[in-house]
Design a protein around this motif. Structure first.
Motif, PDB file in Angstrom:
ATOM      1  N   PRO A 155      10.044  -9.761   8.274  1.00 19.95           N
ATOM      2  CA  PRO A 155       8.729  -9.249   8.693  1.00 19.95           C
ATOM      3  C   PRO A 155       8.638  -7.741   8.415  1.00 19.95           C
ATOM      4  O   PRO A 155       9.050  -6.922   9.226  1.00 19.95           O
ATOM      5  N   LEU A 156       8.142  -7.402   7.250  1.00 21.28           N
ATOM      6  CA  LEU A 156       8.042  -5.995   6.860  1.00 21.28           C
ATOM      7  C   LEU A 156       6.670  -5.402   7.160  1.00 21.28           C
ATOM      8  O   LEU A 156       6.442  -4.224   6.908  1.00 21.28           O
ATOM      9  N   GLY A 157       5.767  -6.220   7.660  1.00 24.48           N
ATOM     10  CA  GLY A 157       4.470  -5.718   8.081  1.00 24.48           C
ATOM     11  C   GLY A 157       3.384  -5.794   7.029  1.00 24.48           C
ATOM     12  O   GLY A 157       3.634  -6.142   5.875  1.00 24.48           O
ATOM     13  N   PRO A 158       2.162  -5.446   7.443  1.00 26.80           N
ATOM     14  CA  PRO A 158       1.004  -5.533   6.548  1.00 26.80           C
ATOM     15  C   PRO A 158       1.079  -4.585   5.356  1.00 26.80           C
ATOM     16  O   PRO A 158       0.512  -4.867   4.310  1.00 26.80           O
ATOM     17  N   TYR A 159       1.798  -3.463   5.509  1.00 27.33           N
ATOM     18  CA  TYR A 159       1.896  -2.546   4.374  1.00 27.33           C
ATOM     19  C   TYR A 159       2.638  -3.211   3.217  1.00 27.33           C
ATOM     20  O   TYR A 159       2.250  -3.073   2.059  1.00 27.33           O
ATOM     21  N   ALA A 160       3.676  -3.971   3.526  1.00 29.33           N
ATOM     22  CA  ALA A 160       4.416  -4.690   2.477  1.00 29.33           C
ATOM     23  C   ALA A 160       3.504  -5.694   1.777  1.00 29.33           C
ATOM     24  O   ALA A 160       3.576  -5.851   0.552  1.00 29.33           O
ATOM     25  N   ASP A 161       2.645  -6.358   2.536  1.00 28.48           N
ATOM     26  CA  ASP A 161       1.695  -7.294   1.928  1.00 28.48           C
ATOM     27  C   ASP A 161       0.739  -6.558   0.992  1.00 28.48           C
ATOM     28  O   ASP A 161       0.404  -7.066  -0.081  1.00 28.48           O
ATOM     29  N   ARG A 162       0.292  -5.378   1.400  1.00 27.05           N
ATOM     30  CA  ARG A 162      -0.660  -4.616   0.581  1.00 27.05           C
ATOM     31  C   ARG A 162      -0.040  -4.113  -0.716  1.00 27.05           C
ATOM     32  O   ARG A 162      -0.690  -4.132  -1.760  1.00 27.05           O
ATOM     33  N   ILE A 163       1.204  -3.659  -0.679  1.00 27.54           N
ATOM     34  CA  ILE A 163       1.789  -3.055  -1.888  1.00 27.54           C
ATOM     35  C   ILE A 163       2.427  -4.080  -2.814  1.00 27.54           C
ATOM     36  O   ILE A 163       2.667  -3.799  -3.971  1.00 27.54           O
ATOM     37  N   GLY A 164       2.720  -5.269  -2.311  1.00 29.41           N
ATOM     38  CA  GLY A 164       3.234  -6.331  -3.161  1.00 29.41           C
ATOM     39  C   GLY A 164       4.750  -6.393  -3.242  1.00 29.41           C
ATOM     40  O   GLY A 164       5.479  -5.543  -2.724  1.00 29.41           O
ATOM     41  N   PHE A 165       5.207  -7.424  -3.931  1.00 30.60           N
ATOM     42  CA  PHE A 165       6.631  -7.755  -3.988  1.00 30.60           C
ATOM     43  C   PHE A 165       7.464  -6.666  -4.661  1.00 30.60           C
ATOM     44  O   PHE A 165       8.484  -6.225  -4.127  1.00 30.60           O
ATOM     45  N   ALA A 166       7.059  -6.230  -5.846  1.00 31.96           N
ATOM     46  CA  ALA A 166       7.869  -5.269  -6.606  1.00 31.96           C
ATOM     47  C   ALA A 166       7.991  -3.933  -5.870  1.00 31.96           C
ATOM     48  O   ALA A 166       9.085  -3.369  -5.766  1.00 31.96           O
ATOM     49  N   ALA A 167       6.889  -3.422  -5.346  1.00 32.17           N
ATOM     50  CA  ALA A 167       6.941  -2.154  -4.621  1.00 32.17           C
ATOM     51  C   ALA A 167       7.755  -2.293  -3.333  1.00 32.17           C
ATOM     52  O   ALA A 167       8.501  -1.384  -2.964  1.00 32.17           O
ATOM     53  N   SER A 168       7.650  -3.427  -2.678  1.00 30.63           N
ATOM     54  CA  SER A 168       8.451  -3.675  -1.474  1.00 30.63           C
ATOM     55  C   SER A 168       9.932  -3.763  -1.828  1.00 30.63           C
ATOM     56  O   SER A 168      10.791  -3.281  -1.083  1.00 30.63           O
ATOM     57  N   ALA A 169      10.224  -4.369  -2.971  1.00 29.59           N
ATOM     58  CA  ALA A 169      11.613  -4.455  -3.423  1.00 29.59           C
ATOM     59  C   ALA A 169      12.174  -3.064  -3.673  1.00 29.59           C
ATOM     60  O   ALA A 169      13.300  -2.748  -3.273  1.00 29.59           O
ATOM     61  N   LYS A 170      11.407  -2.214  -4.328  1.00 29.28           N
ATOM     62  CA  LYS A 170      11.872  -0.859  -4.614  1.00 29.28           C
ATOM     63  C   LYS A 170      12.114  -0.078  -3.323  1.00 29.28           C
ATOM     64  O   LYS A 170      13.146   0.581  -3.179  1.00 29.28           O
ATOM     65  N   LEU A 171      11.184  -0.164  -2.383  1.00 29.56           N
ATOM     66  CA  LEU A 171      11.366   0.521  -1.100  1.00 29.56           C
ATOM     67  C   LEU A 171      12.614   0.011  -0.384  1.00 29.56           C
ATOM     68  O   LEU A 171      13.373   0.789   0.203  1.00 29.56           O
ATOM     69  N   SER A 172      12.840  -1.283  -0.445  1.00 24.51           N
ATOM     70  CA  SER A 172      14.010  -1.867   0.219  1.00 24.51           C
ATOM     71  C   SER A 172      15.304  -1.380  -0.431  1.00 24.51           C
ATOM     72  O   SER A 172      16.266  -1.047   0.266  1.00 24.51           O
ATOM     73  N   LEU A 173      15.338  -1.329  -1.748  1.00 19.83           N
ATOM     74  CA  LEU A 173      16.530  -0.843  -2.447  1.00 19.83           C
ATOM     75  C   LEU A 173      16.759   0.650  -2.176  1.00 19.83           C
ATOM     76  O   LEU A 173      17.892   1.093  -2.023  1.00 19.83           O
ATOM     77  N   GLN A 174      15.675   1.405  -2.094  1.00 14.82           N
ATOM     78  CA  GLN A 174      15.806   2.819  -1.766  1.00 14.82           C
ATOM     79  C   GLN A 174      16.332   2.992  -0.336  1.00 14.82           C
ATOM     80  O   GLN A 174      17.154   3.875  -0.072  1.00 14.82           O
ATOM     81  N   ALA A 175      15.876   2.136   0.566  1.00 13.07           N
ATOM     82  CA  ALA A 175      16.364   2.190   1.945  1.00 13.07           C
ATOM     83  C   ALA A 175      17.858   1.862   1.985  1.00 13.07           C
ATOM     84  O   ALA A 175      18.615   2.486   2.733  1.00 13.07           O
ATOM     85  N   CYS A 176      18.287   0.893   1.180  1.00 13.83           N
ATOM     86  CA  CYS A 176      19.716   0.570   1.114  1.00 13.83           C
ATOM     87  C   CYS A 176      20.518   1.785   0.656  1.00 13.83           C
ATOM     88  O   CYS A 176      21.545   2.118   1.252  1.00 13.83           O
ATOM     89  N   ALA A 177      20.053   2.430  -0.393  1.00 11.48           N
ATOM     90  CA  ALA A 177      20.784   3.578  -0.930  1.00 11.48           C
ATOM     91  C   ALA A 177      20.920   4.681   0.108  1.00 11.48           C
ATOM     92  O   ALA A 177      22.007   5.243   0.300  1.00 11.48           O
ATOM     93  N   LEU A 178      19.845   4.986   0.792  1.00 15.27           N
ATOM     94  CA  LEU A 178      19.891   6.072   1.769  1.00 15.27           C
ATOM     95  C   LEU A 178      20.634   5.686   3.037  1.00 15.27           C
ATOM     96  O   LEU A 178      21.389   6.488   3.581  1.00 15.27           O
TER      97      LEU A 178
END
Length: 147
Positions: A82-105
């Motif tokens: 459950p990543l919220g409505p913002y994840a739904d708005r930006i879509g799968f690829a952008a959510s994937a990038k944010l998630s990978l960036q969160a992993c790195a940090l």
């Protein structure tokens, strides 16, 4: 005339020494240049997908590293978390990038949610902290938990 020749010769020697020092400093053994990474392939949405395929542009070293390590779990994570409505708005690829960036940090000592917000704002300047927090929190819990 001899003075001019001597001056030109001294300038050439100084320029050569400067170039040599630059070459030595550029190849700092304590901070070697990262070697190119293989672009791992994972099945996402039923087809083989590389990091560059997913994000539709080449991945930098950090993003590629995270994709290679966590990409096999990425689709399941994004479809079940459950990543919220913002994840739904930006879509799968952008959510994937944010998630990978969160992993790195999150896996870097001393990095906090505030650094993640700054990184996320590069691509998503309109995102609020409450919209980004689920990426930071859920990613650290499920996609790339710290051991």
């Amino acid at each position: 005339m001899a003075r001019l020749v001597r001056t030109v010769l001294v300038l050439l020697i100084v320029a050569g020494l400067g170039f040599a020092v630059f070459q030595v400093l550029r190849h700092d053994p304590e901070h070697p240049e990262p070697h190119p990474l293989a672009d791992a392939v994972f099945v996402i949405s039923g087809r083989p997908t590389t990091c560059a395929d997913l994000l539709t542009h080449p991945c930098d070293y950090t993003l590629q590293t995270q994709y290679n390590q966590w990409g096999a779990r990425l689709e399941q994570f994004l479809t079940t978390s459950p990543l919220g409505p913002y994840a739904d708005r930006i879509g799968f690829a952008a959510s994937a990038k944010l998630s990978l960036q969160a992993c790195a940090l999150s896996r870097t000592v001393g990095k906090t949610f505030l650094e993640f917000v700054a990184v996320a704002h590069v691509d998503h300047p309109d995102a609020t902290s409450p919209e980004l927090f689920p990426f930071w929190n859920r990613t650290r819990q499920s996609l790339c938990p710290s051991v």
